[in-house]
Design a protein around this motif. Structure first.
Motif, short mmCIF file in Angstrom:
data_model
loop_
_atom_site.label_atom_id
_atom_site.label_comp_id
_atom_site.label_asym_id
_atom_site.label_seq_id
_atom_site.Cartn_x
_atom_site.Cartn_y
_atom_site.Cartn_z
N MET A 172 -42.97 114.71 47.12
CA MET A 172 -44.18 114.90 46.08
C MET A 172 -44.47 113.98 45.30
O MET A 172 -43.47 113.70 44.73
N ASP A 173 -45.65 113.33 45.62
CA ASP A 173 -46.20 112.56 44.67
C ASP A 173 -46.45 113.03 43.40
O ASP A 173 -47.63 113.74 43.39
N LYS A 174 -45.80 112.65 42.33
CA LYS A 174 -45.85 113.63 40.99
C LYS A 174 -47.04 113.08 40.23
O LYS A 174 -47.96 114.02 39.75
N ALA A 175 -47.49 111.72 40.34
CA ALA A 175 -48.79 111.20 39.65
C ALA A 175 -49.96 111.83 40.43
O ALA A 175 -50.88 112.34 39.63
N LYS A 176 -49.87 112.04 41.62
CA LYS A 176 -50.92 112.60 42.29
C LYS A 176 -51.24 114.19 41.94
O LYS A 176 -52.21 114.61 41.70
N MET A 177 -50.07 114.65 42.01
CA MET A 177 -50.17 116.15 41.80
C MET A 177 -50.51 116.18 40.27
O MET A 177 -51.39 117.27 40.14
N LEU A 178 -49.99 115.58 39.43
CA LEU A 178 -50.54 115.96 38.13
C LEU A 178 -51.92 115.26 37.73
O LEU A 178 -52.77 116.30 37.07
N GLU A 179 -52.40 114.56 38.69
CA GLU A 179 -53.97 114.22 38.49
C GLU A 179 -54.66 115.34 39.05
O GLU A 179 -55.62 115.83 38.49
N LYS A 180 -54.18 115.90 40.13
CA LYS A 180 -54.81 116.88 40.82
C LYS A 180 -54.75 118.40 40.04
O LYS A 180 -55.78 119.05 39.74
N LEU A 181 -53.81 118.74 39.21
CA LEU A 181 -53.35 119.72 38.40
C LEU A 181 -54.53 119.57 37.16
O LEU A 181 -55.16 120.56 36.74
N ASN A 182 -54.69 118.36 36.66
CA ASN A 182 -55.52 118.44 35.66
C ASN A 182 -57.29 118.36 35.92
O ASN A 182 -57.94 118.89 35.20
N GLU A 183 -57.55 118.06 37.42
CA GLU A 183 -58.69 118.45 37.85
C GLU A 183 -58.84 119.78 37.87
O GLU A 183 -60.01 120.31 37.29
N ILE A 184 -57.78 120.45 38.23
CA ILE A 184 -58.01 121.98 38.35
C ILE A 184 -58.17 122.29 37.13
O ILE A 184 -58.99 123.51 36.79
N LEU A 185 -57.22 122.09 36.11
CA LEU A 185 -57.30 122.47 34.58
C LEU A 185 -58.88 122.40 34.15
O LEU A 185 -59.42 123.46 33.39
N ARG A 186 -59.19 120.99 34.27
CA ARG A 186 -60.88 120.93 33.90
C ARG A 186 -61.77 122.23 34.49
O ARG A 186 -62.84 122.41 33.60
N TRP A 187 -61.48 122.47 35.95
CA TRP A 187 -62.47 123.54 36.47
C TRP A 187 -62.16 124.89 35.84
O TRP A 187 -62.87 125.95 35.98
N GLY B 283 -51.78 124.52 32.88
CA GLY B 283 -51.28 123.86 31.78
C GLY B 283 -49.68 123.84 31.59
O GLY B 283 -49.32 122.56 31.44
N ASP B 284 -49.33 124.91 31.63
CA ASP B 284 -47.72 124.63 31.63
C ASP B 284 -47.23 124.17 32.93
O ASP B 284 -46.05 123.60 32.85
N LEU B 285 -47.69 124.41 33.92
CA LEU B 285 -47.17 123.37 35.00
C LEU B 285 -47.25 121.96 35.06
O LEU B 285 -46.23 121.30 35.28
N ILE B 286 -48.36 121.70 34.21
CA ILE B 286 -48.70 119.97 34.01
C ILE B 286 -47.49 119.70 33.16
O ILE B 286 -46.77 118.62 33.42
N VAL B 287 -47.12 120.34 32.18
CA VAL B 287 -46.28 120.00 31.36
C VAL B 287 -44.68 119.88 31.75
O VAL B 287 -43.89 119.14 31.77
N ASN B 288 -44.26 120.88 32.61
CA ASN B 288 -43.39 121.31 33.36
C ASN B 288 -43.01 119.76 34.18
O ASN B 288 -41.99 119.36 34.53
N LEU B 289 -44.14 119.26 34.82
CA LEU B 289 -43.97 118.16 35.67
C LEU B 289 -44.02 116.68 34.77
O LEU B 289 -44.02 115.60 35.32
N GLY B 290 -43.95 116.91 33.45
CA GLY B 290 -44.02 115.59 32.60
C GLY B 290 -45.43 115.12 32.20
O GLY B 290 -45.52 113.98 31.93
N GLY B 291 -46.56 115.88 32.47
CA GLY B 291 -48.00 115.49 32.06
C GLY B 291 -48.40 115.97 30.94
O GLY B 291 -47.74 116.90 30.17
N VAL B 292 -49.63 115.66 30.59
CA VAL B 292 -50.22 116.30 29.45
C VAL B 292 -51.55 116.98 29.86
O VAL B 292 -52.54 116.47 30.54
N PRO B 293 -51.81 118.21 29.51
CA PRO B 293 -52.66 119.05 29.87
C PRO B 293 -54.06 118.51 29.38
O PRO B 293 -54.19 118.12 28.33
N THR B 294 -55.27 118.37 29.98
CA THR B 294 -56.52 117.86 29.81
C THR B 294 -57.34 118.98 28.72
O THR B 294 -56.98 120.23 28.89
#
Ligand SMILES: [Fe+2]
Length: 152
Positions: free
Chosen positions: A1-16, A58-69
């Motif tokens: 899995m491309d973690k950067a792409k997944m984090l970008e998609k999860l943050n897009e989901i969080l926005r919506w 949001g919890d998933l994003i942090v679990n993967l090392g990202g910052v929730p939008t």
């Protein structure tokens, strides 16, 4: 899995999900007329569901090392129940599409992540189908047979 792409998609989901939470809650505030008794609570509940999904994502994003939008997608406003249901259908379908895109980014080893996303995607799909029924977008098969009277 491309973690950067997944984090970008999860943050897009969080926005919506944030957009859904606000849009549904706004509808619960402004709905008036005889259907307020029913739909204020329906919209309030849908707003809470979006918040629950936002918590998970949001919890998933942090679990993967990202910052929730803290940004959100576009919130559409409406004055009639029909418009509210049309906008609700659109945002449910948007959520189905976004979770489907996130699932496509999962690798074979990402079983837990995939199951979590599938669980939410099922909620979104059920929501979209429910809105389609409320808006009478679906014609039942029986109503298409010759001589049968239209249902509904
Ligand atoms: Fe959601």
């Amino acid at each position: 899995m491309d973690k950067a792409k997944m984090l970008e998609k999860l943050n897009e989901i969080l926005r919506w999900e944030w957009a859904g939470m606000i849009q549904y809650t706004q509808f619960s505030f402004v709905i008036t007329g005889e259907w307020r008794e029913v739909y204020s609570e329906v919209f309030r509940k849908s707003g809470k569901e979006a918040l629950t999904h936002a918590h998970t994502v949001g919890d998933l994003i942090v679990n993967l090392g990202g910052v929730p939008t803290v940004e959100r997608g576009e919130v559409r406003q409406a004055t009639t129940l029909h418009e509210m249901l049309e906008h609700s259908h659109a945002i449910e379908q948007k959520h189905v599409d976004l979770y489907t895109e996130a699932l496509a980014l999962c690798g074979d080893q990402d079983v837990g992540l995939r199951v979590i996303l599938e669980d939410i995607c099922r909620d979104e799909q059920e929501g979209a189908w429910h809105m389609e029924k409320l808006l009478a977008k679906k014609e039942l098969a029986a109503s298409r047979t010759a001589g049968a009277s239209k249902v509904g």
